[in-house]
Design an enzyme around this catalytic site. Sequence first.
Site, PDB file in Angstrom:
ATOM      1  N   HIS A 263       8.038 -19.906  78.558  1.00 49.02           N
ATOM      2  CA  HIS A 263       9.138 -20.873  78.694  1.00 49.02           C
ATOM      3  C   HIS A 263       9.548 -20.959  80.151  1.00 49.02           C
ATOM      4  CE1 HIS A 263      12.953 -22.950  78.004  1.00 49.02           C
ATOM      5  NE2 HIS A 263      12.382 -23.350  76.888  1.00 49.02           N
ATOM      6  N   ASP A 314       8.851 -22.727  69.097  1.00 45.44           N
ATOM      7  CA  ASP A 314       7.801 -23.488  68.415  1.00 45.44           C
ATOM      8  C   ASP A 314       6.804 -22.608  67.671  1.00 45.44           C
ATOM      9  OD1 ASP A 314       8.803 -25.978  69.118  1.00 45.44           O
ATOM     10  OD2 ASP A 314       7.924 -25.846  71.102  1.00 45.44           O
TER      11      ASP A 314
END
Length: 374
Positions: A263, A314
């Site tokens: 991320h 996700d």
Amino acid sequence: MTTEAKPAYSPGLAGVIAGETQICSVDPNAGLTYRGYDIHEMAEQASFEEVAYLLLNGELPSVEQLAKFTRQIASERELPAAVVKMLRLLPRGTHPMDMLRTGVSMLGTFDKELNDNSHEANIRKAIRLIARVSTLATDGWLISQGEEPLEEKLDLTQAGNFFYKLRGEIPQTWQIRMLDTIFILYADHEFNASTFAARVTASTLADMYAAVTSACATLKGPLHGGANEESMRMLDDIKTPDRAEGWLKEQLAKKAKIMGFGHRVYKKGDSRVPIMREIGRDLGERTGKEQWIPICEKLEETMEREKQLCANVDLYAAPVFTMLGFPPQLNTPLFATSRVAGWCAHVVEQHDHNRLIRPRSLYTGPEMRPYRGA
Ligand code: COA
């Protein structure tokens, strides 16, 4: 020859503050707040509509305001007939994210307030967009499968209606609760790529539909929203927890990007992962599909050891959507069905305090040279 001093440069705009916002704050140490409220407190209790209201209006709604807002969204879900007709004209096999992007763009032409960027008109358009992005996702999918979309159920919330449109039956309370939680987790994330794209578009004073079309286009990519569809393909490929570590090491040796990991902002863990992992465990027990979460956990453990990279939301969203009965092609449209609330809130904020977003580039091409030897 340029005399300009070289501006500071950060590849991918990493770490760059590109604007101010009062909507959402992401803490790199795994925190996430919407308008100052911790998502962990809201995720298990609030409805998606309550959070959408908060994002758009800045404060939580009263009971009456929430009831009215929920009704308004439900009453705006139906698509214009021409948009449904357009969805039918798209080639069989068109991806639902492409249907969604095209649908949002077309919806703009039917909105009488399209070019009114006032705060009040933008809030009204946001309600219509939140309502109809959901319908574009469900009806687009059904049409692409050669099935007929059902009529909207006015008495169902966004989460309930999403299930109903795809399954043809009223979902159970626990299913609605779960989808509300998932929608809340996905509703906003400050200057993520799709929201930033929406703000860049809005900053030219283009309309909200133009901005949300940009956002849909940006969300599709596998480094952003598209990761939740790719993650499911990865889990399908791995199949059982005992194969996860070997599979991952093989991929890392090939220098492959592993979907659902890493991320730009979170370096110590994604604030949304623990909630999504818990939903996954619960669903595993309810559905008897108990292999998915252990696979994800094994991947997390190995990735931490091998690359010191954390899972993002996700990774767990993928099996959660599968266990809720949704096809993987709908994973990213599901994300959009929720994130549209954040996109619209950011467009309202951008238009209310606008300054054109126009950065500079660092030129790395050839030096000045004569044209055809002149
Ligand atoms: N799989 C393998 N390696 C990864 C990785 C992943 N998912 N994510 C990051 N890395 C590696 C990078 O290759 C880089 O290694 P290097 O220094 O040897 O080149 C290092 O980790 C740092 O990553 P970086 O490229 O600086 O991260 P970023 O901030 O530019 O990218 C993402 C962030 C999200 C785009 C990236 O982590 C990614 O591609 N993840 C997979 C897609 C995904 O899940 N997206 C959803 C995000 S919510």
